[in-house]
Motif scaffolding. Structure first.
Motif, PDB file in Angstrom:
ATOM      1  N   VAL A  23      34.191  27.941 -18.793  1.00 42.77           N
ATOM      2  CA  VAL A  23      32.749  27.907 -19.060  1.00 42.77           C
ATOM      3  C   VAL A  23      32.347  29.213 -19.727  1.00 42.77           C
ATOM      4  O   VAL A  23      32.716  30.278 -19.231  1.00 42.77           O
ATOM      5  CB  VAL A  23      31.965  27.700 -17.741  1.00 42.77           C
ATOM      6  N   PRO A  24      31.601  29.163 -20.857  1.00 41.66           N
ATOM      7  CA  PRO A  24      31.022  27.977 -21.475  1.00 41.66           C
ATOM      8  C   PRO A  24      32.103  27.065 -22.066  1.00 41.66           C
ATOM      9  O   PRO A  24      33.160  27.515 -22.482  1.00 41.66           O
ATOM     10  CB  PRO A  24      30.098  28.521 -22.558  1.00 41.66           C
ATOM     11  N   PHE A  25      31.794  25.772 -22.077  1.00 37.37           N
ATOM     12  CA  PHE A  25      32.734  24.722 -22.468  1.00 37.37           C
ATOM     13  C   PHE A  25      32.761  24.592 -23.988  1.00 37.37           C
ATOM     14  O   PHE A  25      31.781  24.183 -24.604  1.00 37.37           O
ATOM     15  CB  PHE A  25      32.290  23.404 -21.816  1.00 37.37           C
ATOM     16  N   ARG A  26      33.896  24.979 -24.573  1.00 40.04           N
ATOM     17  CA  ARG A  26      34.092  24.891 -26.032  1.00 40.04           C
ATOM     18  C   ARG A  26      35.453  24.245 -26.291  1.00 40.04           C
ATOM     19  O   ARG A  26      36.430  24.922 -26.602  1.00 40.04           O
ATOM     20  CB  ARG A  26      34.040  26.284 -26.650  1.00 40.04           C
ATOM     21  N   PRO A  27      35.534  22.934 -26.164  1.00 40.55           N
ATOM     22  CA  PRO A  27      36.831  22.262 -26.212  1.00 40.55           C
ATOM     23  C   PRO A  27      37.418  22.159 -27.618  1.00 40.55           C
ATOM     24  O   PRO A  27      36.699  22.098 -28.611  1.00 40.55           O
ATOM     25  CB  PRO A  27      36.515  20.865 -25.677  1.00 40.55           C
ATOM     26  N   PHE A  28      38.743  22.174 -27.647  1.00 44.95           N
ATOM     27  CA  PHE A  28      39.476  21.828 -28.858  1.00 44.95           C
ATOM     28  C   PHE A  28      40.834  21.302 -28.418  1.00 44.95           C
ATOM     29  O   PHE A  28      41.256  21.502 -27.290  1.00 44.95           O
ATOM     30  CB  PHE A  28      39.617  23.019 -29.822  1.00 44.95           C
ATOM     31  N   VAL A  29      41.494  20.600 -29.303  1.00 44.35           N
ATOM     32  CA  VAL A  29      42.790  19.998 -29.020  1.00 44.35           C
ATOM     33  C   VAL A  29      43.839  20.691 -29.882  1.00 44.35           C
ATOM     34  O   VAL A  29      43.648  20.832 -31.093  1.00 44.35           O
ATOM     35  CB  VAL A  29      42.784  18.484 -29.315  1.00 44.35           C
ATOM     36  N   GLU A  30      44.908  21.155 -29.243  1.00 42.60           N
ATOM     37  CA  GLU A  30      46.042  21.692 -29.997  1.00 42.60           C
ATOM     38  C   GLU A  30      46.932  20.522 -30.363  1.00 42.60           C
ATOM     39  O   GLU A  30      47.453  19.829 -29.506  1.00 42.60           O
ATOM     40  CB  GLU A  30      46.809  22.724 -29.168  1.00 42.60           C
ATOM     41  N   ASP A  31      47.084  20.300 -31.647  1.00 42.49           N
ATOM     42  CA  ASP A  31      47.871  19.185 -32.159  1.00 42.49           C
ATOM     43  C   ASP A  31      48.972  19.780 -33.030  1.00 42.49           C
ATOM     44  O   ASP A  31      48.800  19.912 -34.247  1.00 42.49           O
ATOM     45  CB  ASP A  31      46.946  18.249 -32.944  1.00 42.49           C
ATOM     46  N   GLY A  32      50.065  20.186 -32.399  1.00 43.29           N
ATOM     47  CA  GLY A  32      51.115  20.892 -33.123  1.00 43.29           C
ATOM     48  C   GLY A  32      50.591  22.247 -33.546  1.00 43.29           C
ATOM     49  O   GLY A  32      50.118  23.027 -32.738  1.00 43.29           O
ATOM     50  N   GLN A  33      50.629  22.521 -34.833  1.00 45.26           N
ATOM     51  CA  GLN A  33      50.122  23.783 -35.376  1.00 45.26           C
ATOM     52  C   GLN A  33      48.616  23.730 -35.655  1.00 45.26           C
ATOM     53  O   GLN A  33      48.012  24.744 -35.996  1.00 45.26           O
ATOM     54  CB  GLN A  33      50.870  24.140 -36.663  1.00 45.26           C
ATOM     55  N   ASN A  34      48.027  22.551 -35.529  1.00 42.72           N
ATOM     56  CA  ASN A  34      46.618  22.369 -35.878  1.00 42.72           C
ATOM     57  C   ASN A  34      45.732  22.336 -34.640  1.00 42.72           C
ATOM     58  O   ASN A  34      46.161  21.926 -33.564  1.00 42.72           O
ATOM     59  CB  ASN A  34      46.435  21.064 -36.660  1.00 42.72           C
ATOM     60  N   HIS A  35      44.482  22.743 -34.813  1.00 36.40           N
ATOM     61  CA  HIS A  35      43.453  22.606 -33.789  1.00 36.40           C
ATOM     62  C   HIS A  35      42.411  21.641 -34.320  1.00 36.40           C
ATOM     63  O   HIS A  35      42.051  21.694 -35.484  1.00 36.40           O
ATOM     64  CB  HIS A  35      42.789  23.954 -33.485  1.00 36.40           C
ATOM     65  N   ARG A  36      41.933  20.759 -33.448  1.00 34.08           N
ATOM     66  CA  ARG A  36      40.903  19.809 -33.856  1.00 34.08           C
ATOM     67  C   ARG A  36      39.930  19.602 -32.707  1.00 34.08           C
ATOM     68  O   ARG A  36      40.204  19.959 -31.572  1.00 34.08           O
ATOM     69  CB  ARG A  36      41.516  18.485 -34.296  1.00 34.08           C
ATOM     70  N   VAL A  37      38.791  19.019 -33.018  1.00 37.81           N
ATOM     71  CA  VAL A  37      37.814  18.719 -31.979  1.00 37.81           C
ATOM     72  C   VAL A  37      38.265  17.476 -31.217  1.00 37.81           C
ATOM     73  O   VAL A  37      38.945  16.606 -31.774  1.00 37.81           O
ATOM     74  CB  VAL A  37      36.397  18.526 -32.568  1.00 37.81           C
ATOM     75  N   PRO A  38      37.899  17.368 -29.943  1.00 40.37           N
ATOM     76  CA  PRO A  38      38.265  16.173 -29.172  1.00 40.37           C
ATOM     77  C   PRO A  38      37.583  14.921 -29.715  1.00 40.37           C
ATOM     78  O   PRO A  38      36.500  14.994 -30.300  1.00 40.37           O
ATOM     79  CB  PRO A  38      37.745  16.486 -27.761  1.00 40.37           C
ATOM     80  N   LYS A  39      38.208  13.779 -29.493  1.00 39.03           N
ATOM     81  CA  LYS A  39      37.617  12.507 -29.924  1.00 39.03           C
ATOM     82  C   LYS A  39      36.406  12.154 -29.077  1.00 39.03           C
ATOM     83  O   LYS A  39      35.455  11.576 -29.570  1.00 39.03           O
ATOM     84  CB  LYS A  39      38.657  11.389 -29.838  1.00 39.03           C
ATOM     85  N   GLN A  40      36.457  12.479 -27.794  1.00 38.47           N
ATOM     86  CA  GLN A  40      35.336  12.174 -26.907  1.00 38.47           C
ATOM     87  C   GLN A  40      34.481  13.424 -26.722  1.00 38.47           C
ATOM     88  O   GLN A  40      34.976  14.476 -26.331  1.00 38.47           O
ATOM     89  CB  GLN A  40      35.853  11.700 -25.550  1.00 38.47           C
ATOM     90  N   LYS A  41      33.201  13.301 -26.995  1.00 29.08           N
ATOM     91  CA  LYS A  41      32.262  14.419 -26.865  1.00 29.08           C
ATOM     92  C   LYS A  41      31.515  14.304 -25.541  1.00 29.08           C
ATOM     93  O   LYS A  41      31.114  13.209 -25.151  1.00 29.08           O
ATOM     94  CB  LYS A  41      31.259  14.397 -28.015  1.00 29.08           C
ATOM     95  N   LEU A  42      31.326  15.436 -24.875  1.00 25.81           N
ATOM     96  CA  LEU A  42      30.596  15.435 -23.608  1.00 25.81           C
ATOM     97  C   LEU A  42      29.150  15.882 -23.750  1.00 25.81           C
ATOM     98  O   LEU A  42      28.369  15.763 -22.813  1.00 25.81           O
ATOM     99  CB  LEU A  42      31.320  16.322 -22.587  1.00 25.81           C
ATOM    100  N   GLY A  43      28.785  16.417 -24.902  1.00 22.41           N
ATOM    101  CA  GLY A  43      27.404  16.804 -25.126  1.00 22.41           C
ATOM    102  C   GLY A  43      26.970  18.047 -24.378  1.00 22.41           C
ATOM    103  O   GLY A  43      25.797  18.205 -24.074  1.00 22.41           O
ATOM    104  N   LEU A  44      27.909  18.926 -24.063  1.00 22.20           N
ATOM    105  CA  LEU A  44      27.582  20.158 -23.351  1.00 22.20           C
ATOM    106  C   LEU A  44      27.323  21.287 -24.338  1.00 22.20           C
ATOM    107  O   LEU A  44      27.985  21.385 -25.364  1.00 22.20           O
ATOM    108  CB  LEU A  44      28.730  20.545 -22.408  1.00 22.20           C
ATOM    109  N   ASP A  45      26.372  22.146 -24.008  1.00 18.09           N
ATOM    110  CA  ASP A  45      26.029  23.293 -24.848  1.00 18.09           C
ATOM    111  C   ASP A  45      27.179  24.303 -24.813  1.00 18.09           C
ATOM    112  O   ASP A  45      27.565  24.745 -23.735  1.00 18.09           O
ATOM    113  CB  ASP A  45      24.743  23.931 -24.324  1.00 18.09           C
ATOM    114  N   PRO A  46      27.732  24.684 -25.965  1.00 21.30           N
ATOM    115  CA  PRO A  46      28.854  25.631 -25.981  1.00 21.30           C
ATOM    116  C   PRO A  46      28.420  27.080 -25.791  1.00 21.30           C
ATOM    117  O   PRO A  46      29.253  27.982 -25.787  1.00 21.30           O
ATOM    118  CB  PRO A  46      29.450  25.426 -27.376  1.00 21.30           C
TER     119      PRO A  46
END
Length: 106
Positions: A23-46
């Motif tokens: 917290v604060p919640f700032r999600p990202f997904v590590e996809d190999g060498q790449n970072h991307r935003v998650p497919k599901q959004k929670l709507g939380l203020d970063p």
């Protein structure tokens, strides 16, 4: 949602889920060498402070999923560093959750 599946796996009599969230919640997904935003959004203020973030996670995500809050704690989270810093020290919220008792009106 994964949280609904986890709740369904809890024992009705004393089962708990221990969930840690930076917290604060700032999600990202590590996809190999790449970072991307998650497919599901929670709507939380970063942005914002720890207390506001924890309250938002409880009120908008965990409570609506049918959890009861047993305990919450603030603990350090040490993240791997990068070229600028050897490590990053962040704030974690550790939630201890159980199934909320179902209420019936009558």
């Amino acid at each position: 949602m994964l949280l609904n599946e986890l709740r369904a796996l809890l024992n009705d009599d004393g089962g708990v889920l221990v969930l840690a969230v930076v917290v604060p919640f700032r999600p990202f997904v590590e996809d190999g060498q790449n970072h991307r935003v998650p497919k599901q959004k929670l709507g939380l203020d970063p942005n914002g402070n720890w207390e506001t973030g924890v309250n938002a996670i409880w009120e908008t995500v965990l409570k609506p999923c049918g959890f009861a809050l047993e305990r919450v704690a603030r603990v350090p989270y040490i993240s791997e560093g990068d070229q600028k810093h050897g490590a990053y020290i962040l704030d974690d919220a550790v939630f201890v959750l159980s199934k909320a008792k179902e209420t019936t009106s009558g």
